[in-house]
Write a protein that holds these residues in place. Structure first.
Motif, PDB file in Angstrom:
ATOM      1  N   GLU A  27       0.829  -1.201   0.000  1.00 47.30           N
ATOM      2  CA  GLU A  27       0.000   0.000   0.000  1.00 47.30           C
ATOM      3  C   GLU A  27       0.866   1.255   0.000  1.00 47.30           C
ATOM      4  O   GLU A  27       1.891   1.325   0.681  1.00 47.30           O
ATOM      5  CB  GLU A  27      -0.883   0.004   1.254  1.00 47.30           C
ATOM      6  N   ARG A  28       0.450   2.241  -0.790  1.00 47.25           N
ATOM      7  CA  ARG A  28       1.126   3.543  -0.774  1.00 47.25           C
ATOM      8  C   ARG A  28       0.486   4.396   0.318  1.00 47.25           C
ATOM      9  O   ARG A  28      -0.692   4.701   0.269  1.00 47.25           O
ATOM     10  CB  ARG A  28       0.986   4.241  -2.130  1.00 47.25           C
ATOM     11  N   ARG A  29       1.294   4.791   1.274  1.00 44.70           N
ATOM     12  CA  ARG A  29       0.774   5.579   2.386  1.00 44.70           C
ATOM     13  C   ARG A  29       0.745   7.066   2.065  1.00 44.70           C
ATOM     14  O   ARG A  29       0.013   7.827   2.705  1.00 44.70           O
ATOM     15  CB  ARG A  29       1.625   5.333   3.637  1.00 44.70           C
ATOM     16  N   THR A  30       1.545   7.497   1.098  1.00 42.14           N
ATOM     17  CA  THR A  30       1.579   8.905   0.702  1.00 42.14           C
ATOM     18  C   THR A  30       1.456   8.986  -0.819  1.00 42.14           C
ATOM     19  O   THR A  30       1.823   8.041  -1.536  1.00 42.14           O
ATOM     20  CB  THR A  30       2.895   9.576   1.146  1.00 42.14           C
ATOM     21  N   PRO A  31       0.940  10.100  -1.342  1.00 41.08           N
ATOM     22  CA  PRO A  31       0.798  10.235  -2.801  1.00 41.08           C
ATOM     23  C   PRO A  31       2.148  10.404  -3.479  1.00 41.08           C
ATOM     24  O   PRO A  31       3.160  10.731  -2.846  1.00 41.08           O
ATOM     25  CB  PRO A  31      -0.056  11.499  -2.946  1.00 41.08           C
ATOM     26  N   GLY A  32       2.157  10.191  -4.790  1.00 37.94           N
ATOM     27  CA  GLY A  32       3.365  10.428  -5.559  1.00 37.94           C
ATOM     28  C   GLY A  32       4.332   9.264  -5.551  1.00 37.94           C
ATOM     29  O   GLY A  32       3.993   8.138  -5.174  1.00 37.94           O
ATOM     30  N   LEU A  33       5.548   9.555  -5.990  1.00 38.87           N
ATOM     31  CA  LEU A  33       6.593   8.541  -6.101  1.00 38.87           C
ATOM     32  C   LEU A  33       7.344   8.370  -4.786  1.00 38.87           C
ATOM     33  O   LEU A  33       7.473   9.304  -4.004  1.00 38.87           O
ATOM     34  CB  LEU A  33       7.588   8.934  -7.192  1.00 38.87           C
ATOM     35  N   ARG A  34       7.868   7.171  -4.590  1.00 39.89           N
ATOM     36  CA  ARG A  34       8.772   6.931  -3.478  1.00 39.89           C
ATOM     37  C   ARG A  34      10.185   7.366  -3.880  1.00 39.89           C
ATOM     38  O   ARG A  34      10.499   7.500  -5.067  1.00 39.89           O
ATOM     39  CB  ARG A  34       8.764   5.444  -3.108  1.00 39.89           C
ATOM     40  N   ARG A  35      11.035   7.573  -2.884  1.00 37.63           N
ATOM     41  CA  ARG A  35      12.406   7.994  -3.186  1.00 37.63           C
ATOM     42  C   ARG A  35      13.105   7.005  -4.109  1.00 37.63           C
ATOM     43  O   ARG A  35      13.790   7.388  -5.064  1.00 37.63           O
ATOM     44  CB  ARG A  35      13.207   8.136  -1.888  1.00 37.63           C
ATOM     45  N   GLU A  36      12.956   5.708  -3.818  1.00 41.23           N
ATOM     46  CA  GLU A  36      13.647   4.702  -4.624  1.00 41.23           C
ATOM     47  C   GLU A  36      13.128   4.677  -6.059  1.00 41.23           C
ATOM     48  O   GLU A  36      13.878   4.339  -6.989  1.00 41.23           O
ATOM     49  CB  GLU A  36      13.546   3.324  -3.977  1.00 41.23           C
ATOM     50  N   GLU A  37      11.857   5.049  -6.258  1.00 42.43           N
ATOM     51  CA  GLU A  37      11.307   5.098  -7.606  1.00 42.43           C
ATOM     52  C   GLU A  37      11.884   6.280  -8.389  1.00 42.43           C
ATOM     53  O   GLU A  37      12.205   6.132  -9.580  1.00 42.43           O
ATOM     54  CB  GLU A  37       9.787   5.195  -7.535  1.00 42.43           C
ATOM     55  N   VAL A  38      12.017   7.437  -7.744  1.00 40.81           N
ATOM     56  CA  VAL A  38      12.657   8.568  -8.408  1.00 40.81           C
ATOM     57  C   VAL A  38      14.095   8.210  -8.766  1.00 40.81           C
ATOM     58  O   VAL A  38      14.568   8.505  -9.873  1.00 40.81           O
ATOM     59  CB  VAL A  38      12.621   9.818  -7.511  1.00 40.81           C
ATOM     60  N   ALA A  39      14.799   7.590  -7.836  1.00 40.88           N
ATOM     61  CA  ALA A  39      16.185   7.197  -8.093  1.00 40.88           C
ATOM     62  C   ALA A  39      16.268   6.245  -9.285  1.00 40.88           C
ATOM     63  O   ALA A  39      17.140   6.388 -10.157  1.00 40.88           O
ATOM     64  CB  ALA A  39      16.777   6.544  -6.842  1.00 40.88           C
ATOM     65  N   MET A  40      15.359   5.290  -9.358  1.00 42.10           N
ATOM     66  CA  MET A  40      15.351   4.336 -10.469  1.00 42.10           C
ATOM     67  C   MET A  40      15.104   5.053 -11.794  1.00 42.10           C
ATOM     68  O   MET A  40      15.814   4.832 -12.783  1.00 42.10           O
ATOM     69  CB  MET A  40      14.280   3.277 -10.240  1.00 42.10           C
ATOM     70  N   ALA A  42      15.631   8.144 -12.521  1.00 41.76           N
ATOM     71  CA  ALA A  42      16.717   9.075 -12.837  1.00 41.76           C
ATOM     72  C   ALA A  42      18.042   8.367 -13.073  1.00 41.76           C
ATOM     73  O   ALA A  42      19.013   9.008 -13.495  1.00 41.76           O
ATOM     74  CB  ALA A  42      16.870  10.089 -11.707  1.00 41.76           C
ATOM     75  N   GLY A  43      18.117   7.079 -12.773  1.00 42.98           N
ATOM     76  CA  GLY A  43      19.358   6.335 -12.995  1.00 42.98           C
ATOM     77  C   GLY A  43      20.438   6.636 -11.969  1.00 42.98           C
ATOM     78  O   GLY A  43      21.636   6.597 -12.283  1.00 42.98           O
ATOM     79  N   VAL A  44      20.030   6.956 -10.734  1.00 43.68           N
ATOM     80  CA  VAL A  44      21.002   7.174  -9.657  1.00 43.68           C
ATOM     81  C   VAL A  44      20.667   6.216  -8.533  1.00 43.68           C
ATOM     82  O   VAL A  44      19.599   5.600  -8.504  1.00 43.68           O
ATOM     83  CB  VAL A  44      20.968   8.636  -9.140  1.00 43.68           C
ATOM     84  N   SER A  45      21.578   6.089  -7.587  1.00 50.91           N
ATOM     85  CA  SER A  45      21.331   5.186  -6.478  1.00 50.91           C
ATOM     86  C   SER A  45      20.309   5.794  -5.518  1.00 50.91           C
ATOM     87  O   SER A  45      20.182   7.015  -5.406  1.00 50.91           O
ATOM     88  CB  SER A  45      22.630   4.889  -5.722  1.00 50.91           C
ATOM     89  N   SER A  46      19.588   4.915  -4.833  1.00 46.32           N
ATOM     90  CA  SER A  46      18.601   5.383  -3.861  1.00 46.32           C
ATOM     91  C   SER A  46      19.278   6.167  -2.745  1.00 46.32           C
ATOM     92  O   SER A  46      18.745   7.175  -2.265  1.00 46.32           O
ATOM     93  CB  SER A  46      17.843   4.187  -3.285  1.00 46.32           C
ATOM     94  N   ASP A  47      20.474   5.734  -2.339  1.00 44.66           N
ATOM     95  CA  ASP A  47      21.197   6.436  -1.279  1.00 44.66           C
ATOM     96  C   ASP A  47      21.581   7.848  -1.719  1.00 44.66           C
ATOM     97  O   ASP A  47      21.474   8.799  -0.940  1.00 44.66           O
ATOM     98  CB  ASP A  47      22.444   5.644  -0.891  1.00 44.66           C
ATOM     99  N   TYR A  48      22.021   7.980  -2.986  1.00 45.00           N
ATOM    100  CA  TYR A  48      22.418   9.303  -3.483  1.00 45.00           C
ATOM    101  C   TYR A  48      21.216  10.235  -3.519  1.00 45.00           C
ATOM    102  O   TYR A  48      21.310  11.395  -3.090  1.00 45.00           O
ATOM    103  CB  TYR A  48      23.024   9.166  -4.886  1.00 45.00           C
ATOM    104  N   TYR A  49      20.078   9.742  -4.013  1.00 43.10           N
ATOM    105  CA  TYR A  49      18.904  10.596  -4.077  1.00 43.10           C
ATOM    106  C   TYR A  49      18.438  10.991  -2.680  1.00 43.10           C
ATOM    107  O   TYR A  49      18.036  12.143  -2.443  1.00 43.10           O
ATOM    108  CB  TYR A  49      17.758   9.908  -4.829  1.00 43.10           C
TER     109      TYR A  49
END
Length: 264
Positions: A27-40, A42-49
């Motif tokens: 379940e998505r608890r908040t709207p929008g993308l998760r951090r790891e999804e933005v990182a994916m 954008a082609g950067v690591s989740s830790d970097y984002y």
């Protein structure tokens, strides 16, 4: 500016569409993308984002910024704003202040514009000068020295603007885009005032929308002439950086034109 960059990324991530990220199990608890999804995306690591959002990564490259703009589906103006937040020292500082003085030539021009609404604003949307039609348009409004003050603090604004929410979001996005990433102390002062006085402003400002308004229809419900729609064009004043002249007129032959003809 690191916290400002993180605030912007976080706000735009929560407003981004989730379809391109693929299915998410759970379940998505908040709207929008998760951090790891933005990182994916954008082609950067989740830790970097994560470090970017938390202000622990201070100098993302132009390539990373462009990838983030694509991942978050930013418009060109919002992308430029992202660059200014990340590298303010490389963008150059705009001249702050000094954009409130109206030239005599501009005043004569406004006086001659008798068949349109015409006024001049600065980058934080203070009304610096207006012609007779513009004065008649805003007559009766308790607050008419600044567009955002009028929208968020004037008791009659929700009746005056037929599409109040749309106009509130659009003008707030314009001020954010025109304010040089929030480095203008006069804009910060206005934001603090509105944040203290309006829950709606705090909600809309937190979206971090960025877009300069150059052409727009605005629907009014005027107490003297009723409803009318004016089509506006916004032009930069070349002799006074930071100033904009805004011209509005009704569609010829329309009910709005008849209402507008009796204005003032």
């Amino acid at each position: 500016m690191a916290s400002a960059l993180g605030d912007f990324l976080r706000a735009r991530r929560r407003l981004a569409t989730v379809d391109r990220a693929g299915p998410w199990h759970g379940e998505r608890r908040t709207p929008g993308l998760r951090r790891e999804e933005v990182a994916m995306l954008a082609g950067v690591s989740s830790d970097y984002y994560t470090r970017l959002e938390q202000g622990r990564e201070l100098r993302p490259s132009a390539q990373v910024l462009q990838a983030l703009a694509r991942a978050l589906e930013l418009c060109p103006e919002a992308t430029e704003y992202l660059y200014r937040l990340a590298h303010p020292q490389e963008c150059g500082r705009r001249q702050l202040g000094g954009d409130d003085e109206i030239s005599p030539h501009m005043l004569r021009f406004l006086e001659g514009c008798d068949h349109v609404v015409a006024f001049v604003v600065n980058r934080r949307l203070d009304y610096l000068a207006r012609n007779r039609r513009a004065a008649a348009l805003y007559r009766g409004m308790d607050i008419a020295d600044n567009v955002l003050r009028l929208i968020f603090l004037c008791p009659g604004a929700r009746e005056f603007y037929v599409d109040w929410e749309q106009e509130a979001r659009a003008f707030t996005a314009h001020v954010r885009a025109a304010s040089d990433a929030g480095r203008d102390p006069l804009v910060r002062e206005l934001v603090e005032e509105l944040s203290a006085g309006s829950d709606d402003f705090r909600r809309i400002w937190a979206r971090h929308d960025v877009r300069v308004r150059t052409r727009m229809p605005i629907r009014y419900r005027h107490r003297d002439v009723g409803e009318m729609t004016l089509q506006y064009e916004t032009l930069r004043v070349g002799s006074a950086p930071g100033q904009f002249i805004v011209i509005g007129q009704a569609e010829p032959g329309s009910p709005s034109a008849r209402a507008f003809a009796s204005l003032g």
